[in-house]
Scaffold this active site. Structure first.
Site, PDB file in Angstrom:
ATOM      1  N   GLN A 225       0.826  -1.207   0.000  1.00  0.00           N
ATOM      2  CA  GLN A 225       0.000   0.000   0.000  1.00  0.00           C
ATOM      3  C   GLN A 225       0.860   1.257   0.000  1.00  0.00           C
ATOM      4  O   GLN A 225       0.519   2.250  -0.642  1.00  0.00           O
ATOM      5  CB  GLN A 225      -0.905  -0.007   1.226  1.00  0.00           C
ATOM      6  CG  GLN A 225      -1.967   1.065   1.240  1.00  0.00           C
ATOM      7  CD  GLN A 225      -3.102   0.729   0.308  1.00  0.00           C
ATOM      8  OE1 GLN A 225      -3.285  -0.425  -0.057  1.00  0.00           O
ATOM      9  NE2 GLN A 225      -3.859   1.725  -0.092  1.00  0.00           N
ATOM     10  N   GLU A 226       1.965   1.218   0.719  1.00  0.00           N
ATOM     11  CA  GLU A 226       2.827   2.390   0.854  1.00  0.00           C
ATOM     12  C   GLU A 226       3.625   2.673  -0.405  1.00  0.00           C
ATOM     13  O   GLU A 226       3.690   3.820  -0.857  1.00  0.00           O
ATOM     14  CB  GLU A 226       3.794   2.203   2.038  1.00  0.00           C
ATOM     15  CG  GLU A 226       3.148   2.294   3.407  1.00  0.00           C
ATOM     16  CD  GLU A 226       2.750   3.714   3.778  1.00  0.00           C
ATOM     17  OE1 GLU A 226       3.125   4.659   3.062  1.00  0.00           O
ATOM     18  OE2 GLU A 226       2.044   3.874   4.786  1.00  0.00           O
ATOM     19  N   SER A 227       4.271   1.648  -0.966  1.00  0.00           N
ATOM     20  CA  SER A 227       5.234   1.911  -2.039  1.00  0.00           C
ATOM     21  C   SER A 227       5.182   0.921  -3.191  1.00  0.00           C
ATOM     22  O   SER A 227       5.983   1.048  -4.131  1.00  0.00           O
ATOM     23  CB  SER A 227       6.650   1.882  -1.458  1.00  0.00           C
ATOM     24  OG  SER A 227       6.989   0.558  -1.051  1.00  0.00           O
ATOM     25  N   TYR A 356      -7.041   3.963   3.490  1.00  0.00           N
ATOM     26  CA  TYR A 356      -5.752   3.303   3.696  1.00  0.00           C
ATOM     27  C   TYR A 356      -5.917   2.096   4.615  1.00  0.00           C
ATOM     28  O   TYR A 356      -5.455   0.987   4.302  1.00  0.00           O
ATOM     29  CB  TYR A 356      -4.780   4.319   4.292  1.00  0.00           C
ATOM     30  CG  TYR A 356      -3.435   3.796   4.725  1.00  0.00           C
ATOM     31  CD1 TYR A 356      -2.377   3.733   3.825  1.00  0.00           C
ATOM     32  CD2 TYR A 356      -3.206   3.412   6.046  1.00  0.00           C
ATOM     33  CE1 TYR A 356      -1.120   3.283   4.232  1.00  0.00           C
ATOM     34  CE2 TYR A 356      -1.968   2.963   6.460  1.00  0.00           C
ATOM     35  CZ  TYR A 356      -0.922   2.899   5.550  1.00  0.00           C
ATOM     36  OH  TYR A 356       0.312   2.452   5.970  1.00  0.00           O
TER      37      TYR A 356
END
Length: 414
Positions: A225-227, A356
């Site tokens: 999800q982040e990168s 998120y």
């Protein structure tokens, strides 16, 4: 002594007492007034530019809002913020932003030298009536303001400000908005898939999971999800690496920000940070619920999530249940909520944080259409934990470490 004589004496005594009281009352009031004036004069010692430069910090006060100032992933955002940052940089000063509830509080902070500049465009008449001086930023909406006696500061702001400054700030706002839209689009696309059974960093996720007591596949889902597993990723806000750590967060944890492109350091720093967040949410007894709160704070900041919990409590909702707190997270972009007196950290882009958390939980549970080789079902993970421990969790149990032998460093497919 006769009764009449006694009564006359008593009347005389009362009369004299009243006269003395009335005589000394103005003096006492005057003395109190003088004390108040002295106290005010102490409070109102004006801090001008030389004192600000000596301290190395410029303090601007504004109101929280999408066009004034708010924090986005640890980075200040907002038209007024960008201009204040530009002015502070022009003087080589650190910038500190203070959030006020209303115009009266902003004016009071500057008049009492608790802040240097009202970095919020106020009507000129309001500034004049408040006894402040308008300076620098001028628009159809209003002007910035400083203490009337801070002459050098006013001159510096006037010299710095020009149309180019505002155009630059407007451009930065557009850049932020476009980046934010890109980020939200990536977060909200459930059809995005992972190739293969896992990533190249699963061993790191297992080590991080041991620190947190989480399923390592949950951390993998968060990293995606982040990168999207890009160790060189840099966000608009300046977050770095696999887990998108802000340099300021890393440095607060004793990690050199230059090392955040190292996958091992990045993931371990993220785990250390989440351990601290986990401790802050120790009152959330349900382990799955606590995971959601930790993820929300990781994305949106602990202060904002704490604000949302306080709002939930105020409106009669459960402050330890994510779905009920999540409503207020989403609505911290509404003035009704972010300007509530119990809200300390102001405006936030709440929809992004809410999505998120939900996106990561869906990927972990296998509902996000991503490779099942990466994820396991939450219920199965808890059952697996209970089998290893030989006892079942109850509502007083602490979260168990969800890492089994099949998740060892030697069995992970590379």
């Amino acid at each position: 002594m006769s009764k009449d004589y006694k009564d006359e004496k008593m009347k005389d005594f009362i009369y004299v007492t009243v006269c003395l009281f009335l005589f000394f009352l103005p003096m006492a009031c005057g003395r109190d007034k003088q004390i108040v004036v002295v106290e005010e004069s102490v409070k109102n010692d004006v801090i001008d530019l030389p004192e600000i430069e000596e301290g190395g910090e410029l303090i601007c006060v504004t109101m929280s809002g999408p066009d004034t100032y708010f924090e986005y992933h640890g980075r200040g955002v907002g038209l007024q913020y960008f201009m204040a940052e530009d002015f502070a940089n022009s003087l080589g000063l650190r910038l500190r932003m203070e959030i006020a509830c209303d115009t009266a509080e902003m004016i009071s902070l500057v008049r009492n030298s608790k802040a240097d500049i009202v970095a919020c465009e106020l009507p000129g008449e309001v500034v004049k009536r408040a006894g402040l001086s308008s300076c620098g930023v001028k628009s159809e909406v209003g002007v910035w303001a400083v203490n009337k006696e801070a002459v050098q500061l006013r001159e510096a702001v006037d010299k710095w400000y020009c149309d180019t400054v505002r155009l630059k700030a407007v451009s930065e706002m557009k850049n932020y908005q476009s980046r934010q839209q890109f980020s939200q689009n990536r977060v909200l696309k459930p059809e995005m898939r992972l190739n293969g059974a896992g990533s190249n960093y699963d061993a790191l996720f297992v080590r991080a999971a041991k620190m947190l007591g989480w399923d390592w596949k949950l951390i993998a889902a968060q990293c995606f999800q982040e990168s999207a597993f890009n160790p060189m990723a840099v966000s608009w806000a300046g977050a770095r690496g696999l887990m998108q750590i802000m340099p300021s967060t890393a440095e607060a944890l004793g990690v050199n920000s230059d090392d955040l492109f190292n996958p091992e350091i990045n993931v371990m720093t993220s785990a250390k940070y989440m351990c601290r967040l986990n401790e802050k949410f120790d009152k959330v007894r349900n382990p799955i619920e606590r995971i959601k709160f930790v993820l929300a704070a990781y994305n949106g900041g602990y202060g904002h999530i704490s604000d949302a919990m306080n709002l939930a409590r105020k409106y009669g909702k459960n402050p330890f249940l994510w779905e009920e707190v999540g409503f207020f997270v989403q609505h911290l972009s509404d003035a009704k909520y972010y300007r509530d007196p119990i809200v300390k950290y102001g405006y936030m882009v709440g929809n992004e944080t809410y999505d998120y958390v939900n996106s990561i939980m869906k990927r972990w549970s296998g509902e996000g259409n991503v490779s099942q080789g990466l994820l396991i079902n939450k219920k199965e993970a808890l059952i697996h934990s209970e089998r290893r421990s030989g006892k079942k969790n109850n509502r007083f149990s602490s979260p168990k470490q969800i890492v089994g032998r099949e998740d060892s460093l030697f069995s992970i497919k590379r």
